[in-house]
Design an enzyme around this catalytic site. Structure first.
Site, PDB file in Angstrom:
ATOM      1  N   ASP A  35      -6.787 -46.246   2.166  1.00 37.16           N
ATOM      2  CA  ASP A  35      -7.057 -46.911   3.443  1.00 37.16           C
ATOM      3  C   ASP A  35      -7.153 -48.423   3.268  1.00 37.16           C
ATOM      4  O   ASP A  35      -6.697 -49.188   4.110  1.00 37.16           O
ATOM      5  CB  ASP A  35      -8.361 -46.378   4.063  1.00 37.16           C
ATOM      6  CG  ASP A  35      -8.196 -44.943   4.528  1.00 37.16           C
ATOM      7  OD1 ASP A  35      -7.033 -44.492   4.656  1.00 37.16           O
ATOM      8  OD2 ASP A  35      -9.220 -44.262   4.743  1.00 37.16           O
ATOM      9  N   LYS A 114       9.131 -17.966   4.155  1.00 44.01           N
ATOM     10  CA  LYS A 114       9.641 -18.278   5.489  1.00 44.01           C
ATOM     11  C   LYS A 114       8.462 -18.764   6.313  1.00 44.01           C
ATOM     12  O   LYS A 114       7.533 -18.027   6.608  1.00 44.01           O
ATOM     13  CB  LYS A 114      10.249 -17.047   6.156  1.00 44.01           C
ATOM     14  CG  LYS A 114      10.804 -17.379   7.532  1.00 44.01           C
ATOM     15  CD  LYS A 114      11.670 -16.266   8.063  1.00 44.01           C
ATOM     16  CE  LYS A 114      12.425 -16.683   9.293  1.00 44.01           C
ATOM     17  NZ  LYS A 114      11.584 -17.110  10.406  1.00 44.01           N
ATOM     18  N   LYS A 313      11.203  -9.969   6.354  1.00 43.31           N
ATOM     19  CA  LYS A 313       9.965 -10.162   7.106  1.00 43.31           C
ATOM     20  C   LYS A 313       8.825  -9.288   6.582  1.00 43.31           C
ATOM     21  O   LYS A 313       9.045  -8.146   6.185  1.00 43.31           O
ATOM     22  CB  LYS A 313      10.198  -9.824   8.584  1.00 43.31           C
ATOM     23  CG  LYS A 313      11.156 -10.757   9.293  1.00 43.31           C
ATOM     24  CD  LYS A 313      10.597 -12.143   9.356  1.00 43.31           C
ATOM     25  CE  LYS A 313      10.882 -12.953  10.553  1.00 43.31           C
ATOM     26  NZ  LYS A 313      10.918 -12.502  11.858  1.00 43.31           N
TER      27      LYS A 313
HETATM   28  S1  IVH Z   1      17.126 -21.411   6.148  1.00 45.80           S
HETATM   29  C1  IVH Z   1      21.364 -21.283   7.934  1.00 45.80           C
HETATM   30  N1  IVH Z   1      14.716 -21.250   5.067  1.00 45.80           N
HETATM   31  O1  IVH Z   1      13.592 -19.555  10.320  1.00 45.80           O
HETATM   32  C2  IVH Z   1      19.979 -20.891   7.590  1.00 45.80           C
HETATM   33  N2  IVH Z   1      14.895 -21.136   7.422  1.00 45.80           N
HETATM   34  O2  IVH Z   1      14.702 -17.278  11.667  1.00 45.80           O
HETATM   35  C3  IVH Z   1      18.968 -21.887   8.045  1.00 45.80           C
HETATM   36  N3  IVH Z   1      12.758 -20.941   8.589  1.00 45.80           N
HETATM   37  O3  IVH Z   1      15.900 -21.447  12.171  1.00 45.80           O
HETATM   38  C4  IVH Z   1      17.578 -21.502   7.847  1.00 45.80           C
HETATM   39  N4  IVH Z   1      11.490 -20.981   6.796  1.00 45.80           N
HETATM   40  O4  IVH Z   1      13.760 -22.619  11.390  1.00 45.80           O
HETATM   41  C5  IVH Z   1      15.441 -21.249   6.193  1.00 45.80           C
HETATM   42  N5  IVH Z   1      12.662 -21.179   3.999  1.00 45.80           N
HETATM   43  C6  IVH Z   1      13.373 -21.173   5.121  1.00 45.80           C
HETATM   44  C7  IVH Z   1      12.767 -21.067   6.380  1.00 45.80           C
HETATM   45  C8  IVH Z   1      13.564 -21.050   7.513  1.00 45.80           C
HETATM   46  C9  IVH Z   1      11.515 -20.919   8.119  1.00 45.80           C
HETATM   47  C10 IVH Z   1      13.149 -20.856  10.009  1.00 45.80           C
HETATM   48  C11 IVH Z   1      14.269 -21.776  10.423  1.00 45.80           C
HETATM   49  C12 IVH Z   1      15.325 -20.874  11.027  1.00 45.80           C
HETATM   50  C13 IVH Z   1      14.534 -19.651  11.353  1.00 45.80           C
HETATM   51  C14 IVH Z   1      15.426 -18.416  11.375  1.00 45.80           C
END
Ligand code: IVH
Length: 667
Positions: A35, A114, A313
């Site tokens: 800061d 994810k 998932k």
């Molecule tokens: S790759 C072409 N990696 O999940 C593939 N997506 O359900 C692009 N997401 O639109 C996505 N974690 O916003 C990728 N480790 C990850 C992710 C991820 C979250 C989201 C992303 C995507 C959505 C699809």
């Protein structure tokens, strides 16, 4: 040292510390020391405005509030991911890859969590953050640059050397569990809307028109891939690219791993499932991606998702808590939804105190009572639901749940429609709850897009009786709005300006805004394209309506009934009289040479994707259905077509191959 040098040195120092703190998770100074550096820079810049630069760490917040977000086109579409819900689904994913590539050695994948957040695209030009956008529909997103600049975890310029001239990084903006809890605590104390989950909170925070609001939200970021890249070389595997991004100062998941073969993927999944509750952010599964970029290119895409990646998932999580009370909420169409008020409970990363009980029939069938211990399930971003009651633990004073005798909002009679398992308030637009929902829908972004007409204002306008129908919105005066509590003259004028602006719309938005039952955006679009203007639509018969894509007998009936109601027509005329207008769509009947014909697409097409084929058919008036019936005119069979082709043959439906389809489309 010259002042200019000192300013630059301070900026670099602050950025190094940002990088250590946010990206490497390894700070070497205390918050107080950080800061102090920050204040020193602010003081110097204030005294020497000639050295201020818009990418100084002090200039993250400061852009003026916007009226709307401009659009941004994604040159490389932002895709989605296919989902796998079982080991078997993951095996199928791998089999499909092996089949296509005809490779027999085990394939190398990356595996990573994810995140449950919002996808964003960051474009760096010559290493400087130029624009940031939401995914939108994958092709057109919203320009949220000013908001993203406030996220300190996202570098305003890349570190190191060798960045391509243009580098589009894609990733996820999210809110960590702790920040989410704090945000909702604050909202509850200030009687503001509680966010259902961290994903909604992140999306809501990114869509603030005033970046100063976004700056206060605890947003975080992980990169997970690339979009457009020009003028520069990158490594040839997914993993090495992510490591390169990390070196350039972008945060990537510390749990990103390389794994070989599907067994290793499944092992990674198990490990992450165990780790899940200890992570500081919510994840709803893991993502596997083929590591080699060359193989990714060979595999390509199918409709909206890559063939080389999949989201595995986690199953929904279940917990037990007490059902304290049940309230009935009235929706836009009058449907009464029982909402469970629960003893707050922690599930899948967040504390919840409300869940849906769906409808009265389910309550009766599952014999759920107030006071019961109940099983609550939450999966990803789905609304939590009460699954069942633990009847063996039922307290003696548990109370049966009764439907209210009249609407809890307007006290009109209630009707129960057996075959649809719904209970409705018969008050229609007399019911304040339905009126509020109808107005909210009318004003929403994809309908009339009246920016600034929020829930609170709608609530007051309806409760004070100032607005009875959506047409009344257009007769509001500055005085009416100024009389509403807490509305400053400036925001009142802004809202009037927005209302004026919304009058100029499109036919399809207007149709969608009317809120005709079961007429969503896609159907509104089809109706608009087919009828061109209001008059022919208002006089259309159920049969004529059913010729349109997406319109079956139920929807056709809703549409006809809607226009038969005098009060609906009165509102429509009042809207037009108030100045709501659109350009009629000129329909080229010659162009619609397949109108009235129904097609079914099956199997893999080679030249067109299935979505493209569907779009092209719809453009010339054809209807594309998902299943074969005696009403089907043509089945288009690609390679490996299965049961639909057999059914078409047995029904004697005409079968086309892709070449014949293309010829037909040429007219
Ligand atoms: S790759 C072409 N990696 O999940 C593939 N997506 O359900 C692009 N997401 O639109 C996505 N974690 O916003 C990728 N480790 C990850 C992710 C991820 C979250 C989201 C992303 C995507 C959505 C699809």
């Amino acid at each position: 040292m010259s002042i200019e040098k000192k300013v630059i040195e301070l900026r670099n120092k602050i950025e190094d510390h940002n990088y250590r703190y946010y990206v490497l998770d390894d700070p070497i100074i205390s918050d107080a020391e950080y800061d102090a550096l920050f204040r020193e820079l602010q003081t110097l810049e204030k005294a020497h405005p000639e050295y201020i630069s818009d990418d100084s760490p002090t200039k993250r917040v400061g852009a003026k509030p916007l009226k709307t977000f401009p659009e941004i086109q994604h040159v490389v579409p932002m895709l989605s991911l296919d989902n796998a819900f079982s080991d078997e689904d993951v095996n199928d994913f791998s089999e499909r890859i092996i089949d296509r590539l005809k490779i027999h050695a085990a394939i190398e994948f990356t595996a990573e969590p994810k995140l449950d957040g919002v996808a964003v695209s960051l474009v760096y030009e010559k290493g400087k953050l130029k624009t940031a956008a939401t995914r939108g529909d994958g092709v057109t997103g919203e320009d949220i640059t000013n908001n993203v600049r406030t996220i300190r975890m996202i570098p305003l310029h890349l570190r190191g050397k060798g960045h391509p001239n243009l580098l589009e990084v894609r990733g996820e903006v999210y809110i960590p569990k702790e920040g989410f809890a704090a945000l909702n605590d604050y909202a509850a104390k200030h009687h503001e809307k509680i966010f259902a989950n961290p994903r909604n909170a992140a999306a809501g925070s990114l869509r603030q028109l005033d970046p100063a609001v976004t700056a206060k939200r605890p947003l975080a970021f992980f990169g997970h891939g690339l979009g457009l890249v020009e003028g520069g070389d990158l490594p040839d595997t997914q993993y090495d690219i992510m490591m390169q991004l990390h070196t350039w100062g972008l945060r990537v998941s510390p749990d990103l791993k390389k794994v070989t073969g599907i067994e290793a993927c499944l092992h990674y999944y198990k490990k992450m499932a165990e780790k899940r509750e200890h992570l500081p952010y919510e994840i709803d599964g893991v993502v596997y991606k083929v590591n080699s970029i060359a193989l990714q290119k060979k595999l390509g895409f199918i409709s909206r998702a890559p063939r080389w990646a999949i989201a595995h998932k986690f199953p929904a999580e279940e917990v037990v808590t007490t059902l304290n009370a049940v309230e009935f909420q009235v929706g836009r169409t009058g449907a009464l939804t029982p909402v469970a008020r629960l003893e707050p409970v922690f599930v899948a990363g967040v504390t919840i105190s409300n869940a849906t009980l769906h409808n009265m029939d389910e309550i009766v069938r599952k014999d759920i009572r107030i006071g019961d211990r109940v099983v609550v399930r939450r999966a990803g971003d789905v609304i939590p639901q009460v699954v069942r009651a633990l009847t063996q633990h039922r307290p003696v004073n548990a109370k049966k749940i009764h439907l209210p005798k009249t609407c809890p909002v307007c006290h009109s009679a209630i009707e129960h429609i057996e075959e649809m398992a719904v209970t409705r308030c018969t008050g229609g637009l007399f019911c304040a709850a339905q009126r509020k929902e109808a107005i909210r829908h009318f004003a929403s972004r994809r309908a009339m897009d009246i920016v600034g007409l929020g829930d609170k204002i709608i609530e007051k306008l309806v409760d004070t009786g100032r607005v009875k129908t959506v047409a009344d919105l257009y007769h509001l005066t500055l005085n009416d709005l100024a009389e509403l509590e807490r509305m400053a003259e400036k925001s009142a004028q802004n809202l009037l300006d927005e209302l004026e602006k919304s009058k100029s719309t499109t036919f399809q938005r207007f149709l969608y805004a009317l809120g005709i039952r079961e007429v969503g955006e896609a159907t509104a679009r089809q109706l608009a394209l087919h009828f061109g203007d209001l008059k022919p639509l208002m006089s259309a018969t159920e049969e004529a309506l059913q010729e349109i894509q997406d319109v079956g007998p139920v929807v056709a009936k809703h549409i006809v009934t809607f226009f038969q109601e005098k009060h609906n027509c009165d509102v429509i005329y009042a809207l037009i009289k108030a100045g709501v207008r659109w350009d009629p769509i000129v329909i080229d009947h010659k162009k619609l040479f397949l109108s009235g014909k129904t097609f079914v697409l099956t199997g893999t097409l080679n030249t067109l994707t299935r979505d493209e084929a569907k779009e092209k058919l719809q453009e010339v008036g054809a209807k594309v259905s998902g299943s074969v019936s005696p009403k089907t005119d043509y089945v288009v069979a690609g390679s490996d077509a299965g049961s639909k082709l057999k059914k078409a043959e047995s029904l004697g439906v005409k079968i086309l191959d892709e070449a014949a389809l293309i010829k037909m489309l040429e007219g």
